[in-house]
Design a protein around this motif. Sequence first.
Motif, short mmCIF file in Angstrom:
data_model
loop_
_atom_site.label_atom_id
_atom_site.label_comp_id
_atom_site.label_asym_id
_atom_site.label_seq_id
_atom_site.Cartn_x
_atom_site.Cartn_y
_atom_site.Cartn_z
N CYS A 68 -1.80 -1.60 -0.24
CA CYS A 68 -0.54 -1.53 0.44
C CYS A 68 -0.78 -1.29 2.04
O CYS A 68 -1.40 -0.47 2.34
N LEU A 70 1.48 0.08 3.89
CA LEU A 70 2.03 1.49 4.37
C LEU A 70 1.21 2.50 3.87
O LEU A 70 0.47 2.20 2.86
N ALA A 71 1.65 3.82 4.04
CA ALA A 71 0.85 4.99 3.58
C ALA A 71 2.13 6.11 3.52
O ALA A 71 1.95 7.07 4.22
N CYS A 72 2.91 5.86 2.52
CA CYS A 72 4.12 7.00 2.18
C CYS A 72 3.19 8.39 1.89
O CYS A 72 2.41 8.32 1.29
N PHE A 74 3.92 10.68 0.09
CA PHE A 74 4.12 11.25 -1.57
C PHE A 74 3.29 10.33 -2.48
O PHE A 74 3.13 10.77 -3.50
N CYS A 75 2.69 9.10 -1.88
CA CYS A 75 2.04 8.05 -2.86
C CYS A 75 0.80 8.30 -3.28
O CYS A 75 -0.07 8.63 -2.50
N PHE A 77 -0.73 6.37 -5.13
CA PHE A 77 -1.08 5.01 -5.94
C PHE A 77 -1.72 4.18 -4.99
O PHE A 77 -2.69 3.29 -5.26
N GLY A 112 4.42 -2.91 -7.08
CA GLY A 112 3.14 -2.53 -6.38
C GLY A 112 3.29 -2.47 -4.89
O GLY A 112 4.28 -1.98 -4.50
N GLY A 113 1.95 -2.31 -4.39
CA GLY A 113 1.82 -2.11 -3.20
C GLY A 113 2.34 -3.26 -2.15
O GLY A 113 2.69 -4.47 -2.70
N LEU A 114 2.32 -3.08 -0.87
CA LEU A 114 3.01 -4.20 0.00
C LEU A 114 1.86 -4.95 0.45
O LEU A 114 0.98 -4.68 1.29
N VAL A 145 11.55 -2.43 -0.83
CA VAL A 145 10.63 -2.56 0.25
C VAL A 145 9.74 -3.60 0.01
O VAL A 145 9.29 -4.46 0.89
N LYS A 193 8.94 2.48 5.97
CA LYS A 193 9.74 1.62 4.62
C LYS A 193 11.18 1.33 5.32
O LYS A 193 11.23 1.39 6.32
#
Length: 376
Positions: A68, A70-72, A74-75, A77, A112-114, A145, A193
């Motif tokens: 992904c 991004l790197a949210c 809370f994630c 995964f 899934g991830g981006l 997203v 996001k």
Amino acid sequence: MLIEDEILNPIISDLIKGQRLSIIQGLALLKHPNLNGVLEIANLDKKARYGENIFFNVNIHVNQSNICVLACKFCAFRRGKRADDAYALDTNSYISQIEPFAEIVDEVHSVGGLHPEWNLGYYCNLFEQTKNRFPSITIKALTAVEIKHIATISGESFKETIRQLKQSGLGSIPGGGAEILVDSVRDKICKGKESSQEYLDIHGIAHTLGMPTNCTMLFGTVETPEERIIHLDKLRCQQDKTGGFQCFVPYPFLPDSSRLPEAQLSSANEILRMIAVSRLMLDNIPHIKAYRMNIGDEIAELAISVGADDIDGTVIQESIMHLAGSTAQLDFGIDELCRLVRRAGGVPIRRDTVYSKFKPIEIKSPSSVHRLNMAK
Ligand code: SF4
């Protein structure tokens, strides 16, 4: 129903008259000291809609990639592309994950991830091949997203992206990624996001294209009670306009020391109250789901007595919530799930992804292992 309470009584009256609860009433329910009263009202609302029926589906989760951009915060995964455990399933690998369960599942749920390279053509091909191989399995895939990301790297509008995905076999869009639909909260927990409005727009466009979707709420990170109620209000306003949300899925953040350490694990009471308030506020969204992958089986069993009418699901494999700390049992058999529903006084009803086919499940019915192919 007799509840002597100067806050709850007017709310009950409004609900009986079919009036929508205000944001102030929603907040009052979220803070009211009589938790049992709030839960009981939600249970009555649910029973007025569906009686004792509790819906479930037989599904498998296949996450196509954990890579992904991004790197949210809370994630648990996502991975960077060079991480040792980063993966990206090619079409054959994706199909081979479904293959062993193809005779028993009605739905594959894929988010899934981006992925930095996978564009619209990639996903259209993935869904076409999957549908060719398993024509009777519904593909429920891609959060808002992901659709934004695919549209952006493909140079297409949201509408054209969803149109092509639908044409290729995408049957429904899950609700993941809503988090809290307040941009100041999103800036803190998932900067980069889609905005709150983009989430709503993407779902609204899907609805206008005839694609049903779900919606969610991730609560218990940094938001206030007011922001939770604003979130619910935004969803029901969108539903007034486009009408395609089928199910709302509220779930708490599962904190640990590395992700948002300031967040607190929601108590069972808080989770049940949030489910109950969601049922009462979301007058125009048909179903409220107890997502056992996140809240666990014990709370899910309670949740279907306090406003939830849907339980997800058999979920033969799942990784996003389990990487975040969930210990919910995977590969629940249909009989096991039905036992859980019956323990809570419910009548288990197997459904398809889009709530168009229903089948009551008899106790230990041998037919319960067969594909959902009955009439409405
Ligand atoms: S929540 Fe989704 S978009 Fe955010 S980092 Fe995780 S995989 Fe990426």
